[in-house]
Design a protein around this motif. Structure first.
Motif, short mmCIF file in Angstrom:
data_model
loop_
_atom_site.label_atom_id
_atom_site.label_comp_id
_atom_site.label_asym_id
_atom_site.label_seq_id
_atom_site.Cartn_x
_atom_site.Cartn_y
_atom_site.Cartn_z
N ILE A 133 0.83 -1.20 0.00
CA ILE A 133 0.00 0.00 0.00
C ILE A 133 0.87 1.26 0.00
CG2 ILE A 133 -1.69 1.34 1.31
CD1 ILE A 133 -2.92 -1.11 0.09
N ALA A 134 1.89 1.28 0.85
CA ALA A 134 2.68 2.49 1.08
C ALA A 134 3.53 2.87 -0.13
CB ALA A 134 3.57 2.30 2.31
N HIS A 135 4.20 1.90 -0.73
CA HIS A 135 5.13 2.24 -1.82
C HIS A 135 4.44 2.83 -3.05
CE1 HIS A 135 8.85 -0.27 -0.38
NE2 HIS A 135 8.44 0.64 0.50
N PRO A 136 3.33 2.26 -3.52
CA PRO A 136 2.66 2.90 -4.66
C PRO A 136 2.19 4.32 -4.35
CG PRO A 136 1.90 0.65 -4.40
CD PRO A 136 2.71 0.98 -3.18
N LYS A 158 3.07 10.22 -4.93
CA LYS A 158 3.42 11.50 -4.30
C LYS A 158 4.59 12.15 -5.04
CE LYS A 158 4.04 14.70 -1.07
NZ LYS A 158 3.15 15.89 -0.97
N ILE A 159 5.60 11.36 -5.36
CA ILE A 159 6.76 11.88 -6.10
C ILE A 159 6.33 12.41 -7.46
CG2 ILE A 159 8.91 11.21 -7.24
CD1 ILE A 159 9.29 9.17 -4.90
N GLU A 160 5.46 11.68 -8.15
CA GLU A 160 5.02 12.09 -9.49
C GLU A 160 4.22 13.38 -9.44
OE1 GLU A 160 2.96 8.57 -10.58
OE2 GLU A 160 4.80 7.40 -10.87
N LEU A 177 6.23 20.97 -9.81
CA LEU A 177 7.42 21.77 -10.08
C LEU A 177 7.45 22.25 -11.53
CD1 LEU A 177 10.27 19.93 -8.12
CD2 LEU A 177 9.52 22.30 -7.81
N MET A 178 7.09 21.38 -12.46
CA MET A 178 7.09 21.79 -13.86
C MET A 178 5.99 22.81 -14.12
SD MET A 178 8.53 21.73 -16.73
CE MET A 178 9.70 20.37 -16.65
#
Length: 386
Positions: free
Chosen positions: A281-284, A289-291, A297-298
């Motif tokens: 659950i946590a890693h996906p 979140k990173i994406e 930022l872009m």
């Protein structure tokens, strides 16, 4: 480029968030969306607080800031489930074009209302036969004495039923072939010969889409914005903000989805353990979140470049931001649904409905394939493919 926001920008975020929190997605936005009713109450309050015109000139009642600040408003609204599509259209596209190229009379007539939200202007560029190839726009403007006569059709025009006028992209009669030479006209929605027809969409959204039919619509000479054979720069003065605001809305939806997923993953326990403790659950969710943050930022880069006057840099970044944000929003909503299990498909959470709305970001205002064409040609220097 802005990375750390100023105190004023942070304060604006906080103020918009405070407003958005009063308009719950499940209790307010989603029921209105299912009835195809516009978010009138939210629009009205956002107008009174000055959020809708932050990018427009102070002399006409705006905030005197930039597209960055308007994107900030849109992102924060969407992050609470109540993004306003017409913010993309009215102050961002139409307000920007009129601010830059309108006559003094047009500015006095339209900008105060666009700034305080009391007037709404839709934007009409898309045509069924032209598709993404805006060089083949078929709506024609002919001179008749001092007047203009517009004839043509438009499709997928948002919010016409809420608008006082539509900024129509046409082409002068002698530009029926060859390079696009756009001409922009303000067409009040009550003008004779202007016909709108709702399009039946299979998505849950508060704002409706319309097909427009321009049957020899007669307009006075002062309906023309800018030059009759304007350069593409005049048109893209509005299209780059459109992509930036679309990216901001998608980033906000991604944030909303992640917040919902994290809340559920912290509360839902299986075998006495919150499901968020499990890497499956946590890693996906961490990846999403990173994406979302990279897309944000872009989007911030694109807005900063646009506000600084770097039109080409803004076009490249705006296209990339729109692509990245659309992908991140869809992936985040899909992962939020997966995190909720079967509950993610129920009306209680409304995530499946939002996923359908987020899917728009892959096809509008420009498809991801056309963005990839742009990046291939202009960013990588590859041969043009179309």
């Amino acid at each position: 480029m802005i990375v750390t926001e100023s105190e004023e920008q942070q304060a604006l975020r906080s103020s918009v968030a405070a407003l958005a929190q009063r308009y719950n997605y499940v209790d307010y936005v989603l029921p209105k969306s299912r009835r195809h009713e516009p978010l009138t109450e939210l629009w009205s309050e956002a107008s009174k607080l000055g959020f809708l015109g932050v990018n427009l000139p102070e002399e006409y009642g705006g905030g005197g800031a930039g597209i960055y600040e308007l994107a900030l408003v849109q992102e924060e609204l969407a992050a609470h489930g109540c993004g306003l599509l017409l913010v993309v259209v009215s102050p961002a596209i139409c307000g920007t074009i009129i601010s830059k190229y309108g006559t003094s009379g047009q500015k006095e007539q339209w900008l105060p209302g666009l700034a305080d939200g009391s007037k709404i202007m839709a934007f009409g560029i898309t045509e069924a036969d032209a598709g993404s190839n805006s060089h083949k726009i078929g709506t024609v403007a002919k001179r008749d004495g001092d007047d203009w006569i517009l004839s043509g059709n438009k499709v997928f025009i948002s919010g016409v039923d809420q608008a006082d006028a539509v900024l129509i992209v046409a082409r002068t009669e002698d530009a029926a072939s060859g390079k696009l030479r756009p001409a922009l006209f303000i067409v009040p929605t009550e003008t004779a010969g202007f016909v709108r027809t709702p399009m039946e969409m299979d998505i849950i959204e508060p704002d409706r889409q319309f097909a427009l039919f321009l049957d020899d619509v007669r307009l006075p000479s002062n309906a023309l914005v800018g030059e009759p054979d304007a350069a593409l720069a005049q048109l893209f003065a509005g299209l780059n903000p459109e992509r930036i605001l679309g990216a901001a809305m998608a980033v906000g939806m991604g944030r909303y989805a992640l917040d919902a997923a994290v809340k559920y993953a912290n509360e839902r326990t299986v075998w006495k353990t919150p499901i968020g403790a499990h890497q499956g659950i946590a890693h996906p969710l961490a990846q999403r979140k990173i994406e979302v943050e990279l897309a944000k930022l872009m989007m911030q880069k694109a807005a900063s470049l646009y506000d600084s006057g770097d039109d080409f840099g803004a076009a490249e970044a705006a296209n990339m931001a729109k692509y990245a944000a659309g992908e991140a929003a869809i992936a985040s909503l899909d992962q939020a649904i997966q995190t909720h299990g079967g509950g993610g498909l129920t009306q209680e959470y409304g995530l499946a409905a939002m996923l359908g709305a987020a899917r728009i970001a892959r096809v509008a205002p420009v498809s991801r394939e056309m963005i990839l064409n742009f990046v291939s040609q202009h960013s990588l220097g590859l041969p043009r493919s179309y």
